[in-house]
Structure formats: C-alpha cells, structure tokens
Write a protein that holds these residues in place. Sequence first.
Motif, PDB file in Angstrom:
ATOM      1  N   ILE A   1       0.910  12.715   2.043  1.00 26.12           N
ATOM      2  CA  ILE A   1       0.191  11.566   2.582  1.00 26.12           C
ATOM      3  C   ILE A   1      -0.649  11.996   3.774  1.00 26.12           C
TER       4      ILE A   1
ATOM      5  N   GLU B   1     -11.976   5.961   0.130  1.00 22.79           N
ATOM      6  CA  GLU B   1     -11.335   5.209   1.207  1.00 22.79           C
ATOM      7  C   GLU B   1     -11.938   5.571   2.555  1.00 22.79           C
TER       8      GLU B   1
ATOM      9  N   LEU C   1       1.318   9.416  -5.806  1.00 24.65           N
ATOM     10  CA  LEU C   1       1.635  10.825  -5.551  1.00 24.65           C
ATOM     11  C   LEU C   1       2.626  11.350  -6.589  1.00 24.65           C
TER      12      LEU C   1
ATOM     13  N   THR D   1       1.016   4.123  -2.945  1.00 23.77           N
ATOM     14  CA  THR D   1       0.738   5.516  -2.602  1.00 23.77           C
ATOM     15  C   THR D   1       1.858   6.432  -3.071  1.00 23.77           C
TER      16      THR D   1
ATOM     17  N   PRO E   1       0.809  -1.219   0.000  1.00 22.91           N
ATOM     18  CA  PRO E   1       0.000   0.000   0.000  1.00 22.91           C
ATOM     19  C   PRO E   1       0.845   1.275   0.000  1.00 22.91           C
TER      20      PRO E   1
ATOM     21  N   VAL F   1      -2.593   4.135   4.984  1.00 22.82           N
ATOM     22  CA  VAL F   1      -1.215   3.736   4.722  1.00 22.82           C
ATOM     23  C   VAL F   1      -0.383   4.086   5.940  1.00 22.82           C
TER      24      VAL F   1
ATOM     25  N   LYS G   1      -4.202  10.253   3.602  1.00 24.54           N
ATOM     26  CA  LYS G   1      -3.843   8.885   3.208  1.00 24.54           C
ATOM     27  C   LYS G   1      -3.197   8.130   4.361  1.00 24.54           C
ATOM     28  N   ASP G   2      -2.792   8.851   5.424  1.00 24.48           N
ATOM     29  CA  ASP G   2      -2.216   8.177   6.591  1.00 24.48           C
ATOM     30  C   ASP G   2      -3.263   7.371   7.352  1.00 24.48           C
TER      31      ASP G   2
END
Length: 195
Positions: free
Chosen positions: A32, A157, A17, A13, A9, A41, A37-38
């Motif tokens: 992130i 997500e 990006l 990512t 993952p 991921v 996105k944290d």
Amino acid sequence: MDTAARSSPLALTVLALLHHEPLHPYGVQRLIKQWGKDQVVNVGQRASLYRTIERLHADGLIAVWETGRDQAYPERTVYELTDAGRRVARTWLRAMLVEPKQEFPQFPAALSHLAMISPDEAAELLERRADHVARARQERAAALAAHADLPRVFHLEDEHLDAVTAAEERWLRSVVEDLRAGRLTWSAPEGTDPA
C-alpha cells in the motif's frame, strides 16, 4: 455472504492487492505504501488494517493460503483472494466508481463553523492551508515523475488528487483574497481568542 460484506476503501484495496498475489498483512501494508495507495487509503493505524483483514476473512472474501514461520519473524499468515472475494471486489469497485457517497471530511465541517473566529484569523489560517495544499501537490508531482515509466492507469488516483487539490488551492486563495479585500466578512463573536 456476498451481500453481507461491508465495503470500504481499505477493504477494496486489500482485495485488489490479494488479486495480484497471496500476501501476509505486513506485505499488504508495505505494498500500500510502496505503490502510493496510502495517499487514498488510510493505513496510518496498523490495527485498522488487521481488523479489515479479519473481517474479510470472516466474510469468506479471503482465505488462509498458508501459515509460515521464519526464524527472523513471528508466525505469519498469508491470505489469498477467494472467488467470492473476487466477485465482491468487482462489485464494490463498480459501485465506488459510479455512485457518489456522502463522506464527512473534517475540513468542510470546520468551514461550517468559520464564523467562530475573526475574518482576519480565517484569512491567515486558510492561506496556511493553501500553502500546505500547494506543497503537497508539488511533492505528489515529484513522486509521480519518479514513476513516470508506469502506465497511466496506475496513476489515475494521483491525477484525480491533483485535480481536486488544484481546485481546492484556487478556491482557498480566492476566499483569502475576498477576506483580505473585505468582500467576505462577518462580526467576530465576543471573546474570540486570537490564539
């Protein structure tokens, strides 16, 4: 080269990006977190991000775009996505969307050993987890509301996480109810430590 690259993952990512623009590792980490996105991921350890970037570079999926030096910062290497990286990222994305992968999160592992503690303690601990899950859902909803102007595709997500955590919370509360009502019980082993 494309077939040897190992997906993860975090690697996907990073490639995604870099698909938008060349970045240095700190910029990747910042985006992130900035883009939320944290939540999906793990970038808690900066070293894992740097190892992933090194691996992607060694696999030819990203390349050095430039190395710059600013007086306020140490030398920074900016990476860009290669054509191979673009192909591999799409291959990984397709596979991750279609093929369920066996993952080993800690919660199911802990559940598999629940009989080590008493039903009363299990009820207390699972209720606390349900409360944590509920708070996390509320925080995610607030963060989502703050970015409601973005197209839905950028929040899928979050929708997935909310659906999964809502189901987990319902399930946890039903297990706690069964434990408290005595519908789910077992004999606690000798020497069970309540602390």
